[in-house]
Enzyme design. Sequence first.
Site, PDB file in Angstrom:
ATOM      1  N   LEU A 135      23.884  31.625 -24.376  1.00 55.83           N
ATOM      2  CA  LEU A 135      24.697  31.959 -25.548  1.00 55.83           C
ATOM      3  C   LEU A 135      25.410  30.717 -26.057  1.00 55.83           C
ATOM      4  CD1 LEU A 135      25.530  34.508 -27.187  1.00 55.83           C
ATOM      5  CD2 LEU A 135      27.652  34.466 -25.889  1.00 55.83           C
ATOM      6  N   SER A 136      25.270  30.487 -27.345  1.00 54.87           N
ATOM      7  CA  SER A 136      25.861  29.270 -27.895  1.00 54.87           C
ATOM      8  C   SER A 136      27.375  29.418 -27.919  1.00 54.87           C
ATOM      9  CB  SER A 136      25.339  29.030 -29.301  1.00 54.87           C
ATOM     10  OG  SER A 136      26.183  29.660 -30.234  1.00 54.87           O
ATOM     11  N   LYS A 137      28.050  28.289 -27.713  1.00 51.02           N
ATOM     12  CA  LYS A 137      29.509  28.345 -27.674  1.00 51.02           C
ATOM     13  C   LYS A 137      30.093  27.997 -29.042  1.00 51.02           C
ATOM     14  CE  LYS A 137      31.069  28.857 -23.192  1.00 51.02           C
ATOM     15  NZ  LYS A 137      30.749  28.014 -22.080  1.00 51.02           N
ATOM     16  N   ARG A 138      29.255  27.970 -30.062  1.00 50.94           N
ATOM     17  CA  ARG A 138      29.842  27.703 -31.365  1.00 50.94           C
ATOM     18  C   ARG A 138      30.905  28.762 -31.602  1.00 50.94           C
ATOM     19  NH1 ARG A 138      26.348  28.408 -35.672  1.00 50.94           N
ATOM     20  NH2 ARG A 138      24.851  29.321 -34.237  1.00 50.94           N
ATOM     21  N   GLN A 139      32.078  28.275 -31.967  1.00 52.58           N
ATOM     22  CA  GLN A 139      33.221  29.173 -31.949  1.00 52.58           C
ATOM     23  C   GLN A 139      33.046  30.464 -32.742  1.00 52.58           C
ATOM     24  OE1 GLN A 139      36.833  27.018 -32.816  1.00 52.58           O
ATOM     25  NE2 GLN A 139      36.772  26.496 -30.658  1.00 52.58           N
TER      26      GLN A 139
END
Length: 494
Positions: free
Chosen positions: A261-265
């Site tokens: 899962l991407s941690k892009r806010q």
Amino acid sequence: MTDKVRVRFAPSPTGFLHIGGLRTALYNELLAKQKGGSFILRIEDTDQTRLVEGGIENIVRTMKLMGLEANEGIYLDNKGQVSERGEYGPYLQSRRKEKHAEYAEQMVVMGKAYHCFCSAERLEELRREQQASGRPTMYDGKCRAIPLEEAEKRIAEGEKFVIRLKLPKQGKITAWDVIRDDITFDWSLIDDQVIIKSDGFPTYHLAATCDDHDMEISHVIRGEDWLPSLPKHLFIFESFGWTPPKYAHLPLLLNADHSKLSKRQNDVAVEDYLKKGYLPDAIINFVALLGWNPTGDREIYTHEELIAMFDLAKVNKAGAVFNLEKLDWLNEHYLRSMPNDAYLELVAPHVQDKTDDHGFLDRCLLLVRDRVTLPSQAVELTADLLKEDLDYSTVNITWKTQPKEQAVERLSAVREMLATVKDTDFVAQGARTEFEMEIKKLITEKGWGNGDTLWPLRVALSGNEKSPSPFELLEVLGKDRSLQRIDAAIDFLG
Ligand code: GLU
């Protein structure tokens, strides 16, 4: 060591509370509540370079909005200031710095850690060489053999140093994890971890481990990304002769395509989901099921049920897919099952500037409730209902091949009947059922068809070919608006 369940959520205030962090916090809280234990919030702020202004407040506030409050550790007081409560403080890790330094010194004296004087340049050079020859990049142990006396002399002369764990270089260690059972690690692959940096601050590994001991933590529940660090943490416990807590490493969160899962806010910040209108109950329910399902045969659980049913050992090992459609589905469920008043309170702010007639607005909002996933969608879903004038030029008011005159005839007859209904009866509870009975009676008396009467009526009232039933629309619109729309449709048909 007490027998009491004492668990901690230990975020670093480097940004916002993300979905993964929320799951960790929740699982800790579920266990603590179920066992009548303590749920501790410890803030791990020893990496001073990564601190974000307001990061602590944001985490505590978001947890509170989600109904997760630690009963020990960091909290926000009435003025919104970061405060602490509990007997095992400080809970702000940076305030335990001296203790960490003492522990590190003790480890050096015990021969379990050593001072390392290697420069950043040397380490960089080493890394490059190792990479070039395809070896794992790790510290080569150059300073392991420096006698303590010599090291102390060099330190006294002002030489810069870090402290590293003196880990075994061969053999294996088997660790036990509540979720994963026995896991064996090969010491030769584990780097001599830095535990005190050159700025004197401890690294996460030393700080978290010593704090877990000092705070008498019974279970460490955290993300799978920390699993490779477990041998180092166990080494520290063992060096001091302390009993380690039980460890549980939660499965990774994955995108639908099974990538991490991407941690892009914007994708993962809990705050953003709340801002978009996802309900705390839906988010908690959703997050709880990321890697665990109490029964396996249903998806809806209240927070209380989750507390009662929680079982750490039943959490899955395999990564948990973050499925946004499921969150939408849960949000719809919670929006539909809450009391009318609560639902209206949530959605009304999005549309209240559209009309002064609150009764009408509420009726519109209740009518579209079954199609609302997020409260803000009420704007779009009620747009046609709230319009002053409808545009019939893009829809077919007539039913299939029905002649215009026939549609006008049907609409006029229905209008005539509706004109005799009192204003208040029009919008009274159950009016839609009355309308259905009366209009169907009229259809039968006249020998008309349902389609050729109800289609024109429905499109006249909604301005749309797809819409709720004409009976519901009549009740929601009320007498004036309904008659006005029917008139406008008759006019349009000419
Ligand atoms: N500070 C660590 C983090 O933010 C906590 C890891 C742990 O729970 O031990 O991921």
